[in-house]
Scaffold this motif. Structure first.
Motif, PDB file in Angstrom:
ATOM      1  N   LYS A 341       0.828  -1.208   0.000  1.00 21.45           N
ATOM      2  CA  LYS A 341       0.000   0.000   0.000  1.00 21.45           C
ATOM      3  C   LYS A 341       0.863   1.258   0.000  1.00 21.45           C
ATOM      4  CE  LYS A 341      -3.927  -2.187   2.361  1.00 21.45           C
ATOM      5  NZ  LYS A 341      -4.750  -2.219   3.590  1.00 21.45           N
ATOM      6  N   ASN A 342       1.960   1.216   0.718  1.00 19.33           N
ATOM      7  CA  ASN A 342       2.880   2.352   0.757  1.00 19.33           C
ATOM      8  C   ASN A 342       3.541   2.568  -0.597  1.00 19.33           C
ATOM      9  OD1 ASN A 342       4.115   4.473   2.113  1.00 19.33           O
ATOM     10  ND2 ASN A 342       5.822   3.223   2.835  1.00 19.33           N
ATOM     11  N   ALA A 343       3.895   1.478  -1.273  1.00 17.03           N
ATOM     12  CA  ALA A 343       4.486   1.582  -2.612  1.00 17.03           C
ATOM     13  C   ALA A 343       3.507   2.229  -3.590  1.00 17.03           C
ATOM     14  CB  ALA A 343       4.905   0.205  -3.106  1.00 17.03           C
ATOM     15  N   LEU A 344       2.231   1.869  -3.482  1.00 15.74           N
ATOM     16  CA  LEU A 344       1.209   2.492  -4.329  1.00 15.74           C
ATOM     17  C   LEU A 344       1.128   3.988  -4.079  1.00 15.74           C
ATOM     18  CD1 LEU A 344      -1.845   0.028  -4.247  1.00 15.74           C
ATOM     19  CD2 LEU A 344      -0.148   0.317  -6.050  1.00 15.74           C
ATOM     20  N   LYS A 345       1.151   4.365  -2.819  1.00 15.04           N
ATOM     21  CA  LYS A 345       1.043   5.780  -2.448  1.00 15.04           C
ATOM     22  C   LYS A 345       2.244   6.571  -2.968  1.00 15.04           C
ATOM     23  CE  LYS A 345      -0.138   6.323   1.758  1.00 15.04           C
ATOM     24  NZ  LYS A 345      -0.073   6.397   3.248  1.00 15.04           N
ATOM     25  N   ILE A 346       3.424   5.978  -2.868  1.00 17.77           N
ATOM     26  CA  ILE A 346       4.651   6.657  -3.294  1.00 17.77           C
ATOM     27  C   ILE A 346       4.775   6.698  -4.817  1.00 17.77           C
ATOM     28  CG2 ILE A 346       7.189   6.383  -3.295  1.00 17.77           C
ATOM     29  CD1 ILE A 346       6.846   5.306  -0.394  1.00 17.77           C
ATOM     30  N   GLY A 347       4.239   5.691  -5.497  1.00 13.22           N
ATOM     31  CA  GLY A 347       4.368   5.612  -6.945  1.00 13.22           C
ATOM     32  C   GLY A 347       5.599   4.852  -7.399  1.00 13.22           C
ATOM     33  N   THR A 348       6.070   3.916  -6.570  1.00 11.00           N
ATOM     34  CA  THR A 348       7.188   3.055  -6.950  1.00 11.00           C
ATOM     35  C   THR A 348       6.790   2.214  -8.163  1.00 11.00           C
ATOM     36  OG1 THR A 348       7.786   2.905  -4.605  1.00 11.00           O
ATOM     37  CG2 THR A 348       8.792   1.304  -6.105  1.00 11.00           C
ATOM     38  N   PRO A 349       7.630   2.104  -9.186  1.00  8.48           N
ATOM     39  CA  PRO A 349       7.273   1.279 -10.346  1.00  8.48           C
ATOM     40  C   PRO A 349       7.031  -0.170  -9.921  1.00  8.48           C
ATOM     41  CG  PRO A 349       9.245   2.581 -10.798  1.00  8.48           C
ATOM     42  CD  PRO A 349       8.950   2.733  -9.344  1.00  8.48           C
ATOM     43  N   ILE A 350       5.964  -0.775 -10.424  1.00  5.05           N
ATOM     44  CA  ILE A 350       5.601  -2.140 -10.050  1.00  5.05           C
ATOM     45  C   ILE A 350       5.491  -2.999 -11.303  1.00  5.05           C
ATOM     46  CG2 ILE A 350       3.796  -3.604  -9.033  1.00  5.05           C
ATOM     47  CD1 ILE A 350       3.191  -1.356  -7.077  1.00  5.05           C
ATOM     48  N   ALA A 351       6.083  -4.186 -11.242  1.00  3.83           N
ATOM     49  CA  ALA A 351       5.994  -5.153 -12.336  1.00  3.83           C
ATOM     50  C   ALA A 351       5.325  -6.422 -11.834  1.00  3.83           C
ATOM     51  CB  ALA A 351       7.384  -5.470 -12.895  1.00  3.83           C
ATOM     52  N   PHE A 352       4.562  -7.045 -12.703  1.00  3.04           N
ATOM     53  CA  PHE A 352       3.799  -8.256 -12.387  1.00  3.04           C
ATOM     54  C   PHE A 352       4.734  -9.449 -12.259  1.00  3.04           C
ATOM     55  CE2 PHE A 352       1.501 -12.046 -13.827  1.00  3.04           C
ATOM     56  CZ  PHE A 352       0.296 -11.955 -13.164  1.00  3.04           C
ATOM     57  N   GLY A 353       4.676 -10.125 -11.115  1.00  7.69           N
ATOM     58  CA  GLY A 353       5.472 -11.326 -10.894  1.00  7.69           C
ATOM     59  C   GLY A 353       4.871 -12.115  -9.752  1.00  7.69           C
ATOM     60  N   THR A 354       4.962 -13.445  -9.793  1.00  5.26           N
ATOM     61  CA  THR A 354       4.130 -14.252  -8.902  1.00  5.26           C
ATOM     62  C   THR A 354       4.874 -15.241  -8.017  1.00  5.26           C
ATOM     63  OG1 THR A 354       3.793 -16.033 -10.511  1.00  5.26           O
ATOM     64  CG2 THR A 354       2.295 -14.134 -10.633  1.00  5.26           C
ATOM     65  N   ASP A 355       6.114 -15.614  -8.360  1.00  7.25           N
ATOM     66  CA  ASP A 355       6.867 -16.641  -7.629  1.00  7.25           C
ATOM     67  C   ASP A 355       6.251 -18.026  -7.810  1.00  7.25           C
ATOM     68  OD1 ASP A 355       9.119 -17.365  -6.265  1.00  7.25           O
ATOM     69  OD2 ASP A 355       8.507 -16.558  -4.325  1.00  7.25           O
ATOM     70  N   ALA A 356       5.839 -18.315  -9.032  1.00 10.23           N
ATOM     71  CA  ALA A 356       5.250 -19.618  -9.351  1.00 10.23           C
ATOM     72  C   ALA A 356       6.163 -20.746  -8.906  1.00 10.23           C
ATOM     73  CB  ALA A 356       5.004 -19.713 -10.857  1.00 10.23           C
ATOM     74  N   ALA A 357       5.587 -21.765  -8.352  1.00  8.28           N
ATOM     75  CA  ALA A 357       6.171 -22.962  -7.726  1.00  8.28           C
ATOM     76  C   ALA A 357       5.983 -22.906  -6.227  1.00  8.28           C
ATOM     77  CB  ALA A 357       7.620 -23.222  -8.063  1.00  8.28           C
ATOM     78  N   VAL A 358       5.987 -21.689  -5.637  1.00  8.91           N
ATOM     79  CA  VAL A 358       5.559 -21.591  -4.241  1.00  8.91           C
ATOM     80  C   VAL A 358       4.087 -21.989  -4.166  1.00  8.91           C
ATOM     81  CG1 VAL A 358       5.186 -20.025  -2.296  1.00  8.91           C
ATOM     82  CG2 VAL A 358       7.266 -19.844  -3.670  1.00  8.91           C
ATOM     83  N   TYR A 359       3.323 -21.626  -5.191  1.00 14.15           N
ATOM     84  CA  TYR A 359       1.927 -22.043  -5.345  1.00 14.15           C
ATOM     85  C   TYR A 359       1.854 -22.939  -6.581  1.00 14.15           C
ATOM     86  CZ  TYR A 359       1.988 -18.648  -9.077  1.00 14.15           C
ATOM     87  OH  TYR A 359       2.322 -17.972 -10.233  1.00 14.15           O
ATOM     88  N   PRO A 360       0.744 -23.637  -6.825  1.00 15.86           N
ATOM     89  CA  PRO A 360       0.643 -24.521  -7.991  1.00 15.86           C
ATOM     90  C   PRO A 360       0.750 -23.749  -9.307  1.00 15.86           C
ATOM     91  CG  PRO A 360      -1.057 -25.049  -6.379  1.00 15.86           C
ATOM     92  CD  PRO A 360      -0.424 -23.766  -5.921  1.00 15.86           C
ATOM     93  N   HIS A 361       1.457 -24.307 -10.255  1.00 14.17           N
ATOM     94  CA  HIS A 361       1.601 -23.667 -11.562  1.00 14.17           C
ATOM     95  C   HIS A 361       0.250 -23.574 -12.271  1.00 14.17           C
ATOM     96  CE1 HIS A 361       5.982 -23.610 -11.501  1.00 14.17           C
ATOM     97  NE2 HIS A 361       5.948 -24.827 -11.012  1.00 14.17           N
ATOM     98  N   GLY A 362       0.060 -22.443 -12.966  1.00 11.89           N
ATOM     99  CA  GLY A 362      -1.140 -22.282 -13.774  1.00 11.89           C
ATOM    100  C   GLY A 362      -2.212 -21.412 -13.165  1.00 11.89           C
ATOM    101  N   ILE A 363      -1.945 -20.806 -11.999  1.00 12.99           N
ATOM    102  CA  ILE A 363      -2.932 -19.890 -11.400  1.00 12.99           C
ATOM    103  C   ILE A 363      -2.319 -18.499 -11.253  1.00 12.99           C
ATOM    104  CG2 ILE A 363      -4.229 -21.725 -10.243  1.00 12.99           C
ATOM    105  CD1 ILE A 363      -2.842 -20.939  -7.620  1.00 12.99           C
ATOM    106  N   ASN A 364      -1.355 -18.180 -12.108  1.00 10.87           N
ATOM    107  CA  ASN A 364      -0.597 -16.929 -12.018  1.00 10.87           C
ATOM    108  C   ASN A 364      -1.468 -15.688 -11.963  1.00 10.87           C
ATOM    109  OD1 ASN A 364       0.669 -19.143 -13.611  1.00 10.87           O
ATOM    110  ND2 ASN A 364       2.514 -17.891 -13.426  1.00 10.87           N
ATOM    111  N   ALA A 365      -2.589 -15.697 -12.678  1.00  7.11           N
ATOM    112  CA  ALA A 365      -3.405 -14.486 -12.801  1.00  7.11           C
ATOM    113  C   ALA A 365      -4.067 -14.062 -11.501  1.00  7.11           C
ATOM    114  CB  ALA A 365      -4.465 -14.677 -13.888  1.00  7.11           C
TER     115      ALA A 365
END
Length: 441
Positions: A341-365
């Motif tokens: 939430k703080n990053a959103l407020k500050i405007g830090t650039p954000i990129a989509f990434g999920t760490d797949a394998a910590v969770y089951p593959h195929g639910i990235n979205a």
């Protein structure tokens, strides 16, 4: 004898050339133009404007988009796919995956079973994971660390058409210090050989430079480092720095010399700040990042890859992990929400990434919806992939948006995606570089 043989060979070549010269030359046949496919849907999110247009129409020829928008011409003879009340969006770009590894609900069982597999066997697992990832809508994935260079092999196999999966940018072994998150588990050294620079484990600037060069020698497109401790590792605190400023500068400098970007795993704030000051391109996870560090990242254009869904996952599963790992999962998960939430407020650039394998593959979205639940708008969440990850990976001129000239990496999701961001989890169509890999009946 040498002169006679040479003369005979020369004479034969002259006769062959003379005979060839008398053969009429015919022009090569012209290859037929690639087929044209038109995707029609109620809505379109182009990934650049941040808004929805209606109706949605994308014209694809070969691997590329040739026209977009309601006024685009539909060529005669084109194959038209009608998708009804759906939204066309750019294929997802997941900047933090471990497709080369498997997810297991039982952490200990999965860890030790994986240790017993030969690399070739693990490659078959990786291929299955890659297919599930692609069919979930991820058309490009950044693989941030894998053992035995399985990720390099998987990338090459996908590019050669031997198996199905996203376009992949891979890191080889992740790089870190002895005993750190990127090191192997603390097995008795008499039974399991300790890891060294080839496996990404280094101490001191020169050895870390060697480890970086080795990953690039064997095919890494990028470099992943473990700047701080991690959650799912057994011997290290989650938030302490694990590489010195000198080691960081050696790794990052060497990678940048080769035009490779560097991703830094860092839950800890002090470690992330050191990495940002050393010139890193992205901070992964960032659970304990403070306001000054997030502001510094914004100033320097360093991306946060928050892997939000993984924090939700490990916090929910904390009681199933070994006690030390469970405690770290609770600490990181509890801090991550406020940081995001703080990053959103500050405007830090954000990129989509999920760490797949910590969770089951195929639910990235699920990452899209999890970010929206913390206050990000649906449009901004989608842009973390089409703009954030595409630019972070350096592929924004090739993919990430639905525009003429870009790769036809396209996903169709049910209904109006800005009204229901969770629709991204149920794609009805997936196209990668013009090839239809999934279409609902």
């Amino acid at each position: 004898m040498k002169k006679l043989r040479l003369g005979g060979l020369t004479a034969g070549l002259l006769l062959a050339c003379a005979g060839h010269a008398q053969t009429p030359v015919t022009a090569p046949a012209t290859a037929p133009a690639p087929a044209i496919t038109v995707l029609k849907a109620a809505h379109l999110f182009d990934g650049r404007s941040g808004s929805l247009t209606s109706p949605g129409l994308v014209v694809v020829q070969g691997s590329k988009i040739i026209a977009v928008g309601a006024n685009a011409e539909v060529p005669a003879g084109a194959k038209v796919i009608e998708l009804g009340e759906a939204t066309l969006v750019p294929g997802y770009i997941d900047a933090h995956t471990h497709i080369s590894y498997d997810h297991e609900d039982d952490w200990a069982q999965g860890f030790y079973e994986g240790m017993l597999r030969f690399p070739v066997e693990q490659s078959f697992h990786a291929g299955s994971n890659a297919k599930a990832t692609l069919r979930a809508g991820v058309t490009t994935a950044r693989e941030v660390g894998a053992g035995d260079f399985v990720d390099v092999a998987l990338r090459n196999a996908i590019e050669a058409g031997l198996t199905e999966g996203p376009r992949m940018l891979v890191a080889g072994y992740a790089i870190g210090s002895t005993g750190g998150h990127c090191d192997s588990s603390p097995f008795p050294p008499q039974r399991v050989n300790p890891s060294g620079p080839l496996q990404g484990v280094c101490n001191g600037p020169e050895q870390c430079r060697e480890a970086t060069r080795l990953q690039m020698k064997y095919g890494a497109d990028l470099i992943k480092i473990c700047a701080s401790g991690g959650v799912l590792s057994e011997s290290d605190p989650v938030d302490v720095p694990q590489l010195t400023s000198e080691e960081l500068r050696a790794i990052i400098g060497e990678a940048h010399n080769w035009n490779r970007k560097v991703a830094a795993h860092s839950h800890g704030d002090a470690a992330a700040k050191l990495a940002v000051e050393a010139g890193v391109d992205s901070i992964e996870h960032g659970s304990f990042l403070t306001t000054p560090t997030l502001q510094l990242m914004k100033q320097k254009g360093v991306y946060l890859v928050p892997t939000r869904m993984t924090q939700v996952w490990v916090l929910d599963k904390a009681d199933t992990y070994p006690p030390k790992i469970g405690a770290k999962a609770r600490a990181a998960g509890a801090s991550h929400s406020a940081m995001f939430k703080n990053a959103l407020k500050i405007g830090t650039p954000i990129a989509f990434g999920t760490d797949a394998a910590v969770y089951p593959h195929g639910i990235n979205a699920q990452e899209f919806g999890d970010m929206v639940e913390l206050g990000m708008s649906p449009s901004a969440a989608l842009l973390t992939s089409s703009q954030g990850s595409a630019k972070l990976l350096g592929i924004d001129k090739e993919t990430g948006t639905l525009e003429a000239g870009k790769f036809a990496d396209i996903v169709a999701v049910p209904g109006d995606v800005l009204q229901n961001i969770r629709a991204t989890e149920k794609p009805v169509l997936v196209m990668k570089q013009g090839v239809l890999v999934k279409q609902a009946e």
